[in-house]
Write a protein that holds these residues in place. Structure first.
Motif, short mmCIF file in Angstrom:
data_model
loop_
_atom_site.label_atom_id
_atom_site.label_comp_id
_atom_site.label_asym_id
_atom_site.label_seq_id
_atom_site.Cartn_x
_atom_site.Cartn_y
_atom_site.Cartn_z
N TYR A 182 0.83 -1.21 0.00
CA TYR A 182 0.00 0.00 0.00
C TYR A 182 0.87 1.26 0.00
N ALA A 183 1.92 1.24 0.82
CA ALA A 183 2.81 2.40 0.91
C ALA A 183 3.44 2.70 -0.44
N ARG A 184 3.91 1.67 -1.12
CA ARG A 184 4.54 1.87 -2.43
C ARG A 184 3.52 2.34 -3.47
N ASP A 185 2.33 1.75 -3.45
CA ASP A 185 1.29 2.16 -4.39
C ASP A 185 0.85 3.60 -4.15
N SER A 186 0.98 4.06 -2.91
CA SER A 186 0.58 5.43 -2.56
C SER A 186 1.67 6.45 -2.84
N GLY A 187 2.84 5.98 -3.30
CA GLY A 187 3.91 6.90 -3.63
C GLY A 187 4.78 7.29 -2.46
N TRP A 188 4.68 6.57 -1.34
CA TRP A 188 5.57 6.87 -0.22
C TRP A 188 6.99 6.43 -0.57
N ARG A 189 7.96 7.19 -0.12
CA ARG A 189 9.37 6.82 -0.34
C ARG A 189 9.81 5.94 0.83
N ALA A 202 8.89 5.59 6.06
CA ALA A 202 8.71 6.15 4.72
C ALA A 202 8.56 7.66 4.80
N GLY A 203 8.70 8.29 3.66
CA GLY A 203 8.48 9.73 3.56
C GLY A 203 7.45 10.01 2.49
N ALA A 204 6.74 11.10 2.63
CA ALA A 204 5.75 11.51 1.64
C ALA A 204 5.86 13.01 1.44
N GLU A 205 5.46 13.45 0.26
CA GLU A 205 5.57 14.87 -0.08
C GLU A 205 4.28 15.35 -0.71
N SER A 206 3.78 16.50 -0.27
CA SER A 206 2.54 17.04 -0.82
C SER A 206 2.76 17.56 -2.24
N LEU A 207 1.71 17.53 -3.04
CA LEU A 207 1.80 17.99 -4.42
C LEU A 207 2.12 19.47 -4.47
N MET A 208 1.43 20.26 -3.69
CA MET A 208 1.65 21.70 -3.65
C MET A 208 2.65 22.04 -2.55
N ASP A 214 6.85 12.45 7.61
CA ASP A 214 7.54 11.22 7.98
C ASP A 214 6.50 10.20 8.45
N ILE A 215 6.67 8.96 8.03
CA ILE A 215 5.69 7.91 8.33
C ILE A 215 6.41 6.69 8.89
N SER A 216 5.86 6.13 9.95
CA SER A 216 6.38 4.89 10.52
C SER A 216 5.21 3.93 10.73
N VAL A 217 5.38 2.71 10.25
CA VAL A 217 4.33 1.69 10.37
C VAL A 217 4.89 0.52 11.18
N ARG A 218 4.09 0.05 12.13
CA ARG A 218 4.50 -1.07 12.98
C ARG A 218 3.44 -2.17 12.92
N VAL A 219 3.89 -3.39 12.68
CA VAL A 219 2.99 -4.54 12.58
C VAL A 219 3.45 -5.57 13.61
N ARG A 220 2.56 -5.92 14.55
CA ARG A 220 2.94 -6.84 15.62
C ARG A 220 1.93 -7.99 15.73
N ARG A 232 2.20 6.02 12.34
CA ARG A 232 2.44 7.38 12.80
C ARG A 232 2.82 8.22 11.59
N SER A 233 2.22 9.39 11.46
CA SER A 233 2.50 10.29 10.34
C SER A 233 2.64 11.70 10.89
N LEU A 234 3.78 12.33 10.64
CA LEU A 234 4.02 13.66 11.19
C LEU A 234 4.61 14.60 10.16
N ALA A 235 4.28 15.87 10.29
CA ALA A 235 4.77 16.90 9.38
C ALA A 235 6.18 17.32 9.77
N GLN A 236 7.04 17.51 8.78
CA GLN A 236 8.40 17.97 9.06
C GLN A 236 8.44 19.46 9.37
N GLN A 237 7.56 20.23 8.73
CA GLN A 237 7.56 21.68 8.92
C GLN A 237 6.46 22.08 9.92
N PRO A 238 6.70 23.09 10.73
CA PRO A 238 5.69 23.56 11.69
C PRO A 238 4.63 24.42 11.02
N VAL A 239 3.98 23.85 10.02
CA VAL A 239 2.95 24.56 9.26
C VAL A 239 1.66 23.75 9.34
#
Length: 263
Positions: A182-189, A202-208, A214-220, A232-239
């Motif tokens: 899913y991550a690869r199909d969604s374009g996450w790096r 993984a990392g993701a970047e907005s179009l605009m 930054d994204i971290s996935v844990r499977v247990r 977990r998904s968090l923004a790198q910039q404080p915007v």
């Protein structure tokens, strides 16, 4: 009457010389602001704050005022001279550009007001998925730390109470492969990925503007044979992310829970 007609014609022509470049520059200004920020020519403080949110509305307002003024002059000329003068389409185009600009700002302000500022979204606030030191070293000039900020937990619980750990009737290994697909199909790096550890980053970047997350996935694997998935998904910039990270987590959970499709 001829004198008035000549004055009107001169005013229309003069305004046309001003309005024509204004109509061309205004949409180009917003495009350059977004692309320049995305490509790293300048920071979001310049591209988003100054170019888009501070200077952009002034260009839009200038288009609207000049377009309305030229429309008034053209209509006046039509009644005085009994005929239309050229450039009728120019003020119409200016008003279209202005309308698009006002609409864009209205949507942006509406989203900003209706979305809470939750820049770090996780399904497990007590034990958030972590990031490796190797991933942290590759983040570049990120403005925000990878350490989880618990101040976002209360806002997330209030506005996104459904974003919690997902437990599915599936073995951990196959769930991990599906999450990675899913991550690869969604374009996450994809960065670090370990089936044995049950995690990937993984990392993701907005179009605009190219805002990076930054994204971290844990499977247990659970003791009862089921599998627990956290993200977990968090923004790198404080915007203000306008809910971008929350939507990403929501879509991921929906797909992994069998409620949607990857993409």
């Amino acid at each position: 009457m001829d004198t008035l007609t000549n004055i009107l014609r001169l005013a229309i022509q003069t305004l046309g010389w001003i309005l024509a470049p204004l109509v061309l520059v205004t949409p180009l200004w917003f495009l350059v602001a977004a692309l320049g920020t995305k490509l790293g020519f300048w920071g979001y403080e310049f591209g988003l704050d100054w170019m888009t949110l501070e200077t952009g509305p002034k260009l839009v307002l200038a288009c609207a005022v000049a377009g309305l003024l030229m429309t008034t002059l053209l209509i006046t000329h039509r009644f005085v001279a009994r005929r239309w003068i050229g450039m009728v389409s120019l003020p119409v185009l200016a008003l279209v550009v202005a309308g698009a600009g006002f609409a864009g700002r209205y949507v942006y302000d509406g989203l900003s007001a209706s979305r809470p500022v939750v820049l770090d979204v996780t399904t497990d606030a007590a034990e958030p998925p972590h990031f490796t030191a190797a991933y942290a070293s590759r983040r570049g000039d990120a403005r925000r730390s990878l350490d989880y900020d618990p101040s976002f937990a209360a806002a997330q619980a209030e506005h996104y109470p459904h974003l919690t750990s997902l437990v599915i009737e599936q073995d951990a290994s196959s769930a991990f492969r599906e999450a990675l697909l899913y991550a690869r199909d969604s374009g996450w790096r994809i960065g670090t990925a370990s089936d044995s550890a049950g995690m990937f980053e993984a990392g993701a970047e907005s179009l605009m503007y190219g805002f990076r997350d930054d994204i971290s996935v844990r499977v247990r694997a659970l003791e009862d044979g089921r599998t627990q998935i956290d993200i977990r998904s968090l923004a790198q910039q404080p915007v203000h992310d306008l809910g971008r990270n929350a939507r990403r987590v929501e879509q991921f959970l929906a797909v992994m829970g069998g409620e949607g499709e990857a993409g």
